[in-house]
Design an enzyme around this catalytic site. Structure first.
Site, PDB file in Angstrom:
ATOM      1  N   ARG A  96       0.841  -1.201   0.000  1.00 26.44           N
ATOM      2  CA  ARG A  96       0.000   0.000   0.000  1.00 26.44           C
ATOM      3  C   ARG A  96       0.872   1.245   0.000  1.00 26.44           C
ATOM      4  O   ARG A  96       0.914   2.007   0.977  1.00 26.44           O
ATOM      5  CB  ARG A  96      -0.962  -0.042   1.185  1.00 26.44           C
ATOM      6  CG  ARG A  96      -1.692  -1.383   1.294  1.00 26.44           C
ATOM      7  CD  ARG A  96      -2.998  -1.245   1.996  1.00 26.44           C
ATOM      8  NE  ARG A  96      -4.058  -0.993   1.026  1.00 26.44           N
ATOM      9  CZ  ARG A  96      -5.267  -0.562   1.338  1.00 26.44           C
ATOM     10  NH1 ARG A  96      -5.572  -0.320   2.577  1.00 26.44           N
ATOM     11  NH2 ARG A  96      -6.168  -0.356   0.401  1.00 26.44           N
TER      12      ARG A  96
ATOM     13  N   GLN B 117      -1.072   2.805  -5.949  1.00 27.84           N
ATOM     14  CA  GLN B 117      -2.509   3.106  -5.760  1.00 27.84           C
ATOM     15  C   GLN B 117      -3.367   2.809  -6.981  1.00 27.84           C
ATOM     16  O   GLN B 117      -4.500   2.367  -6.861  1.00 27.84           O
ATOM     17  CB  GLN B 117      -2.688   4.578  -5.374  1.00 27.84           C
ATOM     18  CG  GLN B 117      -2.562   4.816  -3.875  1.00 27.84           C
ATOM     19  CD  GLN B 117      -2.745   6.268  -3.500  1.00 27.84           C
ATOM     20  OE1 GLN B 117      -3.151   7.082  -4.321  1.00 27.84           O
ATOM     21  NE2 GLN B 117      -2.455   6.592  -2.251  1.00 27.84           N
TER      22      GLN B 117
ATOM     23  N   ASP C  88      -4.653  -0.762  -7.123  1.00 28.07           N
ATOM     24  CA  ASP C  88      -5.196  -1.294  -5.868  1.00 28.07           C
ATOM     25  C   ASP C  88      -6.657  -1.735  -6.005  1.00 28.07           C
ATOM     26  O   ASP C  88      -7.574  -0.921  -5.937  1.00 28.07           O
ATOM     27  CB  ASP C  88      -5.038  -0.217  -4.788  1.00 28.07           C
ATOM     28  CG  ASP C  88      -5.417  -0.708  -3.407  1.00 28.07           C
ATOM     29  OD1 ASP C  88      -5.876  -1.862  -3.294  1.00 28.07           O
ATOM     30  OD2 ASP C  88      -5.274   0.068  -2.449  1.00 28.07           O
TER      31      ASP C  88
ATOM     32  N   SER D  57      -8.944  -0.961  -2.867  1.00 30.49           N
ATOM     33  CA  SER D  57      -9.499   0.390  -2.818  1.00 30.49           C
ATOM     34  C   SER D  57     -10.615   0.570  -3.834  1.00 30.49           C
ATOM     35  O   SER D  57     -11.690   1.078  -3.510  1.00 30.49           O
ATOM     36  CB  SER D  57      -8.414   1.431  -3.105  1.00 30.49           C
ATOM     37  OG  SER D  57      -7.588   1.571  -1.980  1.00 30.49           O
TER      38      SER D  57
ATOM     39  N   TYR E  36      -4.603   0.335   7.647  1.00 30.15           N
ATOM     40  CA  TYR E  36      -5.664  -0.331   8.405  1.00 30.15           C
ATOM     41  C   TYR E  36      -5.472  -0.079   9.894  1.00 30.15           C
ATOM     42  O   TYR E  36      -4.372   0.199  10.359  1.00 30.15           O
ATOM     43  CB  TYR E  36      -5.656  -1.834   8.150  1.00 30.15           C
ATOM     44  CG  TYR E  36      -6.158  -2.175   6.779  1.00 30.15           C
ATOM     45  CD1 TYR E  36      -7.519  -2.185   6.508  1.00 30.15           C
ATOM     46  CD2 TYR E  36      -5.271  -2.441   5.745  1.00 30.15           C
ATOM     47  CE1 TYR E  36      -7.983  -2.463   5.244  1.00 30.15           C
ATOM     48  CE2 TYR E  36      -5.730  -2.723   4.478  1.00 30.15           C
ATOM     49  CZ  TYR E  36      -7.087  -2.735   4.224  1.00 30.15           C
ATOM     50  OH  TYR E  36      -7.545  -3.011   2.979  1.00 30.15           O
TER      51      TYR E  36
END
Lengths: 373, 373
Positions: A121, A126, A129, A132, A225
């Protein structure tokens, strides 16, 4: 000979997504890649086959499995894994923490697997991902489910006989899904409160026009997280949250910890004290649920509330969730393609970190630890 | 002795509304009225009995039927009508155009009935208008249904791998329901086009941020509703509308003519030319449908599209639809109450115009004409 990428039709019940959309097919073709797509793969996503230019449609699965690199949404069945040729590259949502047997099978068969859930991450990754992008779909869908079951308008409404007050929505967990849920509920006109154990989310929550519920508990974690809370922290959280839960018309919970059972945040006692007719949508239903009483795949009445435990939320909007998933896969796979051939750079932390199995071994330390491999 | 108002529990399958909500009960009590409510009446609307202050709960229906004035959402069954005492006043949504037998029965039994659907559509009566208030609920619900079945996001979404285009929503009919549908879809971020045969709606449609589809056909009617179109006009409308229908991701149709079968606006051919995965929500499903292929109460796949024909939309949000309905009833009934007694002013055009039966006769000329009474 050019690199061939195969795209599987998904077989899991309720799975409607497809790992390749027309726009991404075009981009792969521009890299000199051949595409073999299993016939029917795009049907459930409501994407017409005619929209894919210049791909080969395979009637059976064998031609797809014979490709050099295979794309999918979900892990293939053991039967299909058995048919993959050694050395093939499989890039998919492989639910790596779910099955030690499957990880062993991939290794034994000498399949190079990239489990997109394992993607490091970091900012550079990104655009690859899937967690996400699919979470954005899930958060949006949770609000639609909540609004559909809610016995009230979400927005304030002024009509000839008076004014209808907007519904109160409480969102728990302000990750990608939670933030999307907050934004969607706000857009629909609801009064939104939100909570996350990570205090740094306060600003994000408020920037979306929602109110932050401050419980005084902080659990900033790693990798974006939250860490697990201690028992004492859980008690304090429950006490402060209880009031907000008792006042809302719709509660959406989105707290998940990858590879672990979801934390139970809303107790049976908190549900019992909810308003008559309140709706709960538990996004974590598939991983055990954030709410006492959640049943995955069902809507159950518990005391005053209706608790909905939806499964595979992104499949409810398969055209767009497939588009997002497919673009994530493209962004991950395309750097591996040089002059129309596969050239994997194992020194790239994004590639190495996403690898589940390679060359006969399970490579991912986190997965090995959790699954005891 | 004080005037007693009775409130029936609804019996029709799928009916979740209640004709009295706690706030309105309080207002009636302030007028010196006694309230008798059938036990369980508010359950389906998710309103707790404890929220009603100072009403009498009747275990059976008899005590409710013995009241001087009875409120309900839907027409009572013939059995219940048979139990009403002569001279009682019944105020409800009586679906007056639906049954000549029921109108005759009301007259024979000498019941004074006010069918709220017959309310003259003049400004003074707007606060009593159940058709408008319930249509607002229906329009909102249609958008939720469309969004839930849509395979795409309604709003535009920018994420790390690119931008997702917003969904295109087409709303047909810009009455109260249509305007609420437009407002809701716009609020959710969709690109909205809308069409109505009454050209004066153009400005309203545009003021909500939607684009008006100009077909060149005008059918301004009376009482706020459109007149029926000629065959030639229908052909021209279909041709121009076809293009917008073929481009949308979700189509919501809301064209109804009270007491008549809904006009079919979307032909089978237009449905066949829709986008793969398009969703159609036909709000007129119960009165025959605006769309070829609509089945009331079902969601059916027709060619590329999914056609949803919802029934009793306001019941999907029974807390707020009941609140609105109940306030409409209060605004209609309260002027009839003087010093805690019933005093009906038959010279009031709102009261006289809403009357279905009185003193042994069917009074409403429009209903008599349509039902051949």
């Amino acid at each position: 000979m050019a690199l061939t990428i195969g795209v599987l039709a998904e077989r899991v019940t309720g799975e409607r997504r497809v790992a390749l959309v027309p726009e991404v097919a075009k981009r792969f073709r521009a890299l000199g890649v051949e595409l073999v797509v299993q016939r029917g793969a795009a049907d459930a996503a409501s994407i017409a086959e005619g929209d894919f230019a210049d791909v080969r449609w395979a009637d059976g699965v064998d031609e797809v499995l014979a490709a050099d690199l295979v794309l999918a949404i979900q892990p293939p069945s053991d039967e299909l894994i058995g048919k993959l040729k050694p050395g093939v590259v499989l890039v998919a949502g492989l639910q790596p923490y779910q099955s030690a047997d499957r990880a062993r099978l991939f290794a034994e068969r000498k399949i190079t697997t990239f489990a997109m859930e394992l993607l490091p991450r970091i900012s550079r990754a990104q655009s690859m991902d899937i967690l996400s992008s699919q979470a954005a779909c899930s958060g949006y869908q949770c609000v639609l489910i909540a609004a559909s079951h809610c016995t009230k308008f979400f927005p304030m409404l002024t009509y000839a006989a008076g004014t209808i007050r907007p519904a109160k929505v409480l969102v728990i967990g302000a990750g990608v899904a939670g933030l999307q849920a907050i934004a969607t509920a706000r857009r629909m006109g609801a009064m939104v409160e939100a909570y996350d154990v990570r205090p740094e989310t306060k600003e994000q929550i408020e920037s979306l026009g929602a109110k932050f519920v401050d419980t005084g508990v902080s659990a900033a974690g790693t990798g974006g997280y939250a860490r697990e809370l201690t028992d004492d922290e859980k008690r304090q959280q429950a006490e402060r949250l209880g009031k907000a839960v008792a006042q809302c018309d719709a509660l959406i919970t989105t707290a998940a910890i990858p590879g672990k059972k979801a934390p139970q945040i809303i107790s049976a006692d908190m549900v019992a004290k909810m308003k008559t007719g309140a709706v709960v949508v538990d996004m974590a239903a598939e991983s055990g649920g954030n709410v006492a009483g959640t049943v995955a795949g069902e809507a159950v009445r518990v005391g005053p509330a209706l608790i909905v435990g939806p499964t595979n939320l992104p499949s409810r909007m398969a055209a767009h969730s497939s588009e997002m998933f497919s673009k994530n896969l493209y962004n991950f796979v395309s750097p591996m393609i040089k002059d129309g051939s596969l050239a994997i750079d194992w020194t790239d932390e994004v590639i190495a970190g996403t690898c589940l199995t390679h060359d006969g071994a399970v490579r991912h330390e986190g997965v090995k630890k959790i699954l005891g491999l």
